[in-house]
Design a protein around this motif. Structure first.
Motif, PDB file in Angstrom:
ATOM      1  N   VAL A 192       0.841  -1.191   0.000  1.00 23.38           N
ATOM      2  CA  VAL A 192       0.000   0.000   0.000  1.00 23.38           C
ATOM      3  C   VAL A 192       0.874   1.238   0.000  1.00 23.38           C
ATOM      4  O   VAL A 192       1.781   1.358   0.837  1.00 23.38           O
ATOM      5  N   THR A 193       0.610   2.149  -0.898  1.00 22.86           N
ATOM      6  CA  THR A 193       1.313   3.426  -0.958  1.00 22.86           C
ATOM      7  C   THR A 193       0.279   4.541  -0.941  1.00 22.86           C
ATOM      8  O   THR A 193      -0.650   4.552  -1.764  1.00 22.86           O
ATOM      9  N   ALA A 194       0.420   5.466   0.008  1.00 27.19           N
ATOM     10  CA  ALA A 194      -0.528   6.571   0.137  1.00 27.19           C
ATOM     11  C   ALA A 194      -0.063   7.764  -0.688  1.00 27.19           C
ATOM     12  O   ALA A 194       1.130   8.087  -0.732  1.00 27.19           O
ATOM     13  N   ASP A 195      -1.015   8.436  -1.311  1.00 32.19           N
ATOM     14  CA  ASP A 195      -0.747   9.663  -2.075  1.00 32.19           C
ATOM     15  C   ASP A 195      -1.239  10.839  -1.246  1.00 32.19           C
ATOM     16  O   ASP A 195      -2.451  11.024  -1.057  1.00 32.19           O
ATOM     17  N   THR A 196      -0.305  11.643  -0.732  1.00 37.45           N
ATOM     18  CA  THR A 196      -0.649  12.771   0.143  1.00 37.45           C
ATOM     19  C   THR A 196      -0.578  14.113  -0.568  1.00 37.45           C
ATOM     20  O   THR A 196      -0.684  15.155   0.069  1.00 37.45           O
ATOM     21  N   THR A 197      -0.410  14.099  -1.887  1.00 33.51           N
ATOM     22  CA  THR A 197      -0.250  15.364  -2.614  1.00 33.51           C
ATOM     23  C   THR A 197      -1.512  16.198  -2.634  1.00 33.51           C
ATOM     24  O   THR A 197      -1.476  17.393  -2.893  1.00 33.51           O
ATOM     25  N   GLY A 198      -2.663  15.575  -2.359  1.00 34.53           N
ATOM     26  CA  GLY A 198      -3.920  16.329  -2.403  1.00 34.53           C
ATOM     27  C   GLY A 198      -4.243  17.061  -1.127  1.00 34.53           C
ATOM     28  O   GLY A 198      -5.256  17.763  -1.060  1.00 34.53           O
ATOM     29  N   ILE A 199      -3.411  16.926  -0.084  1.00 39.13           N
ATOM     30  CA  ILE A 199      -3.693  17.585   1.185  1.00 39.13           C
ATOM     31  C   ILE A 199      -3.368  19.063   1.070  1.00 39.13           C
ATOM     32  O   ILE A 199      -2.241  19.436   0.711  1.00 39.13           O
ATOM     33  N   PRO A 200      -4.318  19.953   1.356  1.00 30.85           N
ATOM     34  CA  PRO A 200      -4.069  21.396   1.217  1.00 30.85           C
ATOM     35  C   PRO A 200      -3.258  21.940   2.384  1.00 30.85           C
ATOM     36  O   PRO A 200      -2.909  21.211   3.324  1.00 30.85           O
ATOM     37  N   ALA A 201      -2.953  23.240   2.317  1.00 34.00           N
ATOM     38  CA  ALA A 201      -2.281  23.908   3.425  1.00 34.00           C
ATOM     39  C   ALA A 201      -3.152  23.838   4.673  1.00 34.00           C
ATOM     40  O   ALA A 201      -4.364  23.643   4.605  1.00 34.00           O
ATOM     41  N   PHE A 202      -2.509  24.034   5.835  1.00 30.37           N
ATOM     42  CA  PHE A 202      -3.211  23.804   7.094  1.00 30.37           C
ATOM     43  C   PHE A 202      -4.457  24.690   7.229  1.00 30.37           C
ATOM     44  O   PHE A 202      -5.502  24.248   7.693  1.00 30.37           O
ATOM     45  N   ASP A 203      -4.335  25.979   6.833  1.00 31.97           N
ATOM     46  CA  ASP A 203      -5.472  26.868   7.023  1.00 31.97           C
ATOM     47  C   ASP A 203      -6.608  26.568   6.040  1.00 31.97           C
ATOM     48  O   ASP A 203      -7.709  27.100   6.194  1.00 31.97           O
ATOM     49  N   GLY A 204      -6.355  25.759   5.030  1.00 30.91           N
ATOM     50  CA  GLY A 204      -7.423  25.375   4.113  1.00 30.91           C
ATOM     51  C   GLY A 204      -7.851  23.932   4.299  1.00 30.91           C
ATOM     52  O   GLY A 204      -8.594  23.386   3.478  1.00 30.91           O
ATOM     53  N   ASP A 206      -9.859  20.785   5.642  1.00 26.20           N
ATOM     54  CA  ASP A 206     -11.184  20.442   6.152  1.00 26.20           C
ATOM     55  C   ASP A 206     -11.124  18.997   6.632  1.00 26.20           C
ATOM     56  O   ASP A 206     -10.983  18.071   5.825  1.00 26.20           O
ATOM     57  N   PRO A 207     -11.210  18.761   7.936  1.00 26.84           N
ATOM     58  CA  PRO A 207     -11.048  17.384   8.452  1.00 26.84           C
ATOM     59  C   PRO A 207     -12.144  16.432   7.989  1.00 26.84           C
ATOM     60  O   PRO A 207     -11.985  15.217   8.107  1.00 26.84           O
ATOM     61  N   THR A 208     -13.266  16.952   7.486  1.00 28.18           N
ATOM     62  CA  THR A 208     -14.346  16.076   7.028  1.00 28.18           C
ATOM     63  C   THR A 208     -14.237  15.737   5.552  1.00 28.18           C
ATOM     64  O   THR A 208     -15.059  14.975   5.034  1.00 28.18           O
ATOM     65  N   ASP A 209     -13.251  16.322   4.847  1.00 25.00           N
ATOM     66  CA  ASP A 209     -13.136  16.089   3.411  1.00 25.00           C
ATOM     67  C   ASP A 209     -12.197  14.911   3.141  1.00 25.00           C
ATOM     68  O   ASP A 209     -11.566  14.372   4.045  1.00 25.00           O
ATOM     69  N   ALA A 210     -12.117  14.503   1.863  1.00 24.51           N
ATOM     70  CA  ALA A 210     -11.277  13.374   1.451  1.00 24.51           C
ATOM     71  C   ALA A 210     -10.119  13.908   0.622  1.00 24.51           C
ATOM     72  O   ALA A 210     -10.340  14.491  -0.442  1.00 24.51           O
ATOM     73  N   TYR A 211      -8.891  13.707   1.113  1.00 19.18           N
ATOM     74  CA  TYR A 211      -7.711  14.198   0.412  1.00 19.18           C
ATOM     75  C   TYR A 211      -6.753  13.063   0.013  1.00 19.18           C
ATOM     76  O   TYR A 211      -5.971  13.214  -0.909  1.00 19.18           O
ATOM     77  N   LEU A 212      -6.801  11.963   0.747  1.00 18.29           N
ATOM     78  CA  LEU A 212      -5.838  10.888   0.520  1.00 18.29           C
ATOM     79  C   LEU A 212      -6.301   9.960  -0.598  1.00 18.29           C
ATOM     80  O   LEU A 212      -7.496   9.730  -0.793  1.00 18.29           O
ATOM     81  N   GLY A 213      -5.339   9.423  -1.318  1.00 18.24           N
ATOM     82  CA  GLY A 213      -5.568   8.375  -2.282  1.00 18.24           C
ATOM     83  C   GLY A 213      -4.536   7.292  -2.082  1.00 18.24           C
ATOM     84  O   GLY A 213      -3.485   7.520  -1.451  1.00 18.24           O
ATOM     85  N   TRP A 214      -4.793   6.092  -2.587  1.00 13.29           N
ATOM     86  CA  TRP A 214      -3.880   4.986  -2.359  1.00 13.29           C
ATOM     87  C   TRP A 214      -3.606   4.244  -3.668  1.00 13.29           C
ATOM     88  O   TRP A 214      -4.502   4.093  -4.520  1.00 13.29           O
ATOM     89  N   THR A 215      -2.382   3.788  -3.807  1.00 10.96           N
ATOM     90  CA  THR A 215      -2.015   2.860  -4.871  1.00 10.96           C
ATOM     91  C   THR A 215      -1.670   1.535  -4.218  1.00 10.96           C
ATOM     92  O   THR A 215      -0.798   1.481  -3.336  1.00 10.96           O
ATOM     93  N   LEU A 216      -2.363   0.470  -4.617  1.00  7.11           N
ATOM     94  CA  LEU A 216      -2.192  -0.829  -3.991  1.00  7.11           C
ATOM     95  C   LEU A 216      -1.660  -1.820  -5.023  1.00  7.11           C
ATOM     96  O   LEU A 216      -2.079  -1.799  -6.194  1.00  7.11           O
ATOM     97  N   ARG A 217      -0.761  -2.667  -4.573  1.00  9.48           N
ATOM     98  CA  ARG A 217      -0.200  -3.725  -5.436  1.00  9.48           C
ATOM     99  C   ARG A 217      -0.488  -5.055  -4.754  1.00  9.48           C
ATOM    100  O   ARG A 217       0.039  -5.333  -3.668  1.00  9.48           O
ATOM    101  N   LEU A 218      -1.336  -5.865  -5.383  1.00  8.09           N
ATOM    102  CA  LEU A 218      -1.785  -7.126  -4.789  1.00  8.09           C
ATOM    103  C   LEU A 218      -1.336  -8.289  -5.657  1.00  8.09           C
ATOM    104  O   LEU A 218      -1.607  -8.309  -6.870  1.00  8.09           O
ATOM    105  N   THR A 219      -0.666  -9.227  -5.054  1.00  5.40           N
ATOM    106  CA  THR A 219      -0.283 -10.466  -5.731  1.00  5.40           C
ATOM    107  C   THR A 219      -1.134 -11.586  -5.164  1.00  5.40           C
ATOM    108  O   THR A 219      -1.083 -11.857  -3.949  1.00  5.40           O
ATOM    109  N   THR A 220      -1.936 -12.209  -6.020  1.00  8.36           N
ATOM    110  CA  THR A 220      -2.908 -13.195  -5.554  1.00  8.36           C
ATOM    111  C   THR A 220      -3.211 -14.190  -6.656  1.00  8.36           C
ATOM    112  O   THR A 220      -2.972 -13.920  -7.840  1.00  8.36           O
ATOM    113  N   THR A 221      -3.725 -15.329  -6.242  1.00  9.42           N
ATOM    114  CA  THR A 221      -4.194 -16.327  -7.212  1.00  9.42           C
ATOM    115  C   THR A 221      -5.671 -16.178  -7.508  1.00  9.42           C
ATOM    116  O   THR A 221      -6.223 -16.922  -8.312  1.00  9.42           O
TER     117      THR A 221
END
Length: 712
Positions: A192-204, A206-221
């Motif tokens: 799992v790798t988190a993408d934090t580039t969407g997080i705005p500056a502190f004064d902007g 909003d703790p209720t909003d969605a800023y994080l994204g994830w890239t996942l690499r799964l090896t499975t049968t």
């Protein structure tokens, strides 16, 4: 008061929505073709609908439904993976499978045995598209073991790249990404790798909003299908992309815990710094992130709209109460007018506000019952397929305006008439494929359904591109059945309307679709019972069109309060094109009693409402006021009434259920003074006037009926 619906009832209600999505998806796939860019999304939507029905049916132990849905979704999964191509033959099978799935759902809902023979026939055709491996899997479906020993090591693992970006609505609906990651980790090795580039500056921030994204690499049968099932309930609340990696996948390792990356770059929100000594921030610099966050919020608020399931009986009681409220408002207005108060009195202003409020409440309540005609049109697509199979013809259905909203009661009571008309269009309207080819037409006929709002009414048309009506045969059949005299000279529209006579049928033999003499008269009666009318237009070699005109609602209407020979009546405003106060020089006599009026160079027949209702006047008929109406197929006519008193909204009360049917009258209402007023049917009044000939018989007088109804 009825109790809350059970979980089982809720499941079947959801099945109706899923079956609608299934039919819509199959139609979209057929229209776009299997090679279109959006075809994969459409197949996924169809697959999810079948899979959801299967999952719910398994919870209630509906084995026949589960087995059929499992085979259906397995074939769909092969189309999703590219193993099968959705050609014309497979699409026909998918449509039949969708119909059979609906039959199984209906049988399970009503707790009646399903048609095992029909289900088995479709099931065997589906299984032909499955290989031996799939057939064996179906056979041992309930007996699959969980052996993870040496036999599992021979399976080749795949590596999937998953891009997962939640929207704000995902958190608002109570979903937790970590639980999804845990479910993925149980399938194999997860990075799992988190993408934090969407997080705005502190004064902007909003703790209720969605800023994080994830890239996942799964090896499975496991297969990609299982990955989509994990994200099934959040797919509409996030941006999701699952792709199989082309690189060689490493050997699978035992599932472990999720290794989340170090998010040290994020501020520690538990220990906020003292900002009292900091300089004031630049207002322009601070405004930009905030505006950006606002735009993100505006774009990302998506997901299913909140809905509330309400028992229909409760809505009906609310509608009846609103109707009584409108009647009460009219009565109060009447009493205040009798007091002869000054026009500037405050009570007059308050009464007008009361009137507007009552109308807003009425419109809001009626909007609750309004539903799009889309489910009705989707049901007709199945009728077209069944009629095509029964007649050996090929036909497709095209819909237009299926988002047009109509009162739910109208939709329910319109299902049977439309079913009969669609079957007739396939059976009688369309030619056989050989005949169509000889006429230079596509061997596959087209049945077109359209709906629209016009002039306060709902217009629904059922048309075909067949050979059109055989008027010579229709007239000959009517004469042979003694429905019209042998020497009758009828216009084309009058011949067309012979189809609506009781017992009329041109079929040579009795079949599953026609020939029993129960036909268009039943359709006409059903439409008239809804306060509507039906008409026909046809062109030889080009096809026929049946038009149904219905009121938007069966509860209230806007109308003119008029006088007809000292009787107070109401006529719907939607039917009136124009009002005319005629001059004597504009009226011209035709024959003994008939008149026409010259309007802008055209001669329009005048229909005396009192005469056609059988009401006797105490003196000669006045010039009165003429109401121009357009009827089908008569064209424009002018209804003569004595006076117009008011325009108001009235509550419709059925006469047939409380008293009986009166020719020329569609319903009744209660006026502000408490008296009953009849609501006129302009279409039937014009038809009564045209039929008032010695050969057809005069319309029955209704003076006695009027006295019984209004109590005078």
């Amino acid at each position: 008061m009825s109790g809350a619906p059970s979980i089982r009832d809720m499941f079947f209600e959801e099945c109706e929505e899923l079956l609608e999505a299934l039919v819509e998806g199959l139609a979209g796939l057929e229209a776009s073709g299997p090679d279109a860019a959006e075809s994969l999304d459409t197949v996924n939507a169809v697959f999810r609908a079948v899979h959801s029905i299967k999952g719910g049916a398994g919870a209630f132990g509906l084995d026949a439904l589960v087995d059929f849905a499992h085979t259906f979704e397995t074939v769909l999964d092969k189309v999703r993976s590219g193993s099968l191509t959705a050609d014309a033959d497979l699409m026909r099978l998918f449509h039949r499978s969708g119909d059979q799935l609906a039959n199984l759902v209906e049988a399970a809902r009503d707790d009646v045995p399903a048609n095992a023979e029909a289900a088995g026939a479709v099931l065997s055709e589906l299984q032909k598209y499955l290989g031996d491996e799939d057939a064996e899997e179906d056979f041992v479906f309930e007996a699959m073991g969980l052996d993870l020993g040496e036999s599992a090591s021979v399976l080749t693992p795949d590596t999937f790249e998953i891009s997962f970006v939640p929207k704000r609505a995902l958190y608002e609906n109570g979903h937790e990404p970590l639980l999804l990651f845990d479910a993925l980790a149980e399938l194999g090795t997860l990075e799992v790798t988190a993408d934090t580039t969407g997080i705005p500056a502190f004064d902007g921030f909003d703790p209720t909003d969605a800023y994080l994204g994830w890239t996942l690499r799964l090896t499975t049968t496991e297969s990609e299908t299982l990955l989509h099932e994990i994200f099934e309930f959040v797919e509409a609340l996030c941006t999701l992309d699952i792709t199989k990696s082309s690189a060689a996948a490493p050997a699978p390792e035992p599932p472990g815990l999720i290794d989340l990356p170090d998010l040290g770059g994020l501020p520690d929100l538990t220990e906020l710094p003292d900002t009292s000594a900091l300089p004031d921030p630049d207002p322009i610099a601070a405004e930009a992130p905030a505006a950006s966050a606002g735009k993100t919020h505006e774009k990302e608020v998506r997901g299913p709209k909140p809905t509330l399931r309400v028992d229909l009986d409760r809505v009906d009681r609310l509608i009846n109460t609103v109707g009584e409220l409108i009647i009460n408002q009219a009565m109060i207005s009447q009493r205040i007018e009798e007091l002869d108060l000054p026009s500037v009195a405050h009570v007059t202003n308050e009464l007008e506000a009361y009137k507007l409020l009552a109308r807003d409440i009425q419109e809001g309540v009626m909007a609750i019952r309004a539903q799009p005609v889309k489910p009705l049109f989707q049901r007709m697509s199945r009728i077209v397929r069944e009629a095509s199979d029964a007649t050996g013809k090929t036909a497709r259905i095209v819909t237009q305006g299926d988002s047009t909203e109509v009162d739910k009661t109208v939709i329910e009571r319109l299902a049977d008439p439309m079913t009969h008309m669609v079957r007739n269009a396939v059976d009688h309207g369309l030619e056989a494929p050989d005949a169509r080819i000889a006429a230079g037409k596509d061997p596959c006929g087209t049945i077109r359904l359209s709906a629209a709002h016009r002039s306060g009414s709902v217009f629904i048309e059922i048309s075909d591109d067949g050979a059109g009506l055989n008027r010579e045969r229709i007239l000959a059949t009517a004469i042979a059945k003694n429905l019209v005299p042998a020497d009758a000279e009828l216009t084309e529209s009058e011949i067309d309307n012979l189809l609506f006579l009781p017992g009329f049928s041109t079929a040579n033999a009795v079949s599953n679709l026609s020939g029993r003499g129960v036909g268009m008269d039943v359709v006409k009666n059903a439409v008239q019972a809804l306060g509507g009318r039906v008409s026909i237009s046809s062109q030889t070699g080009k096809g026929s069109t049946f038009s149904i005109v219905l009121p938007l609602t069966l509860a209230v209407l806007d109308g003119f309060v008029i006088s007809v020979a000292d009787q107070t009546m109401v006529i719907p405003i939607a039917s009136i094109l124009e009002t005319v106060r005629p001059q004597a020089r504009d009226l011209h006599r035709i024959g003994i009693d008939d008149q026409v009026i010259s309007i802008r160079g055209n001669y329009v027949p005048v229909v005396d409402v009192a005469a056609n209702l059988g009401i006797r006047r105490s003196g000669p008929a006045p010039c009165g006021i003429l109401l121009l109406v357009a009827t089908d197929p008569r064209g424009m006519s002018a209804l003569r009434v004595d006076a117009i008193h008011d325009q108001r909204q009235v509550v419709i009360k059925s006469l047939e259920s409380n008293y009986g049917r009166i020719p020329g009258v569609s319903a009744a209402t209660i006026l502000g003074d408490g008296k009953i007023a009849l609501i006129l049917d302009p279409e039937e009044l014009v038809n009564l006037n045209m039929g008032a000939q010695p050969s057809a018989g005069l319309p029955p007088p209704v003076q006695k009926e009027l006295r019984h109804v209004d109590g005078t």
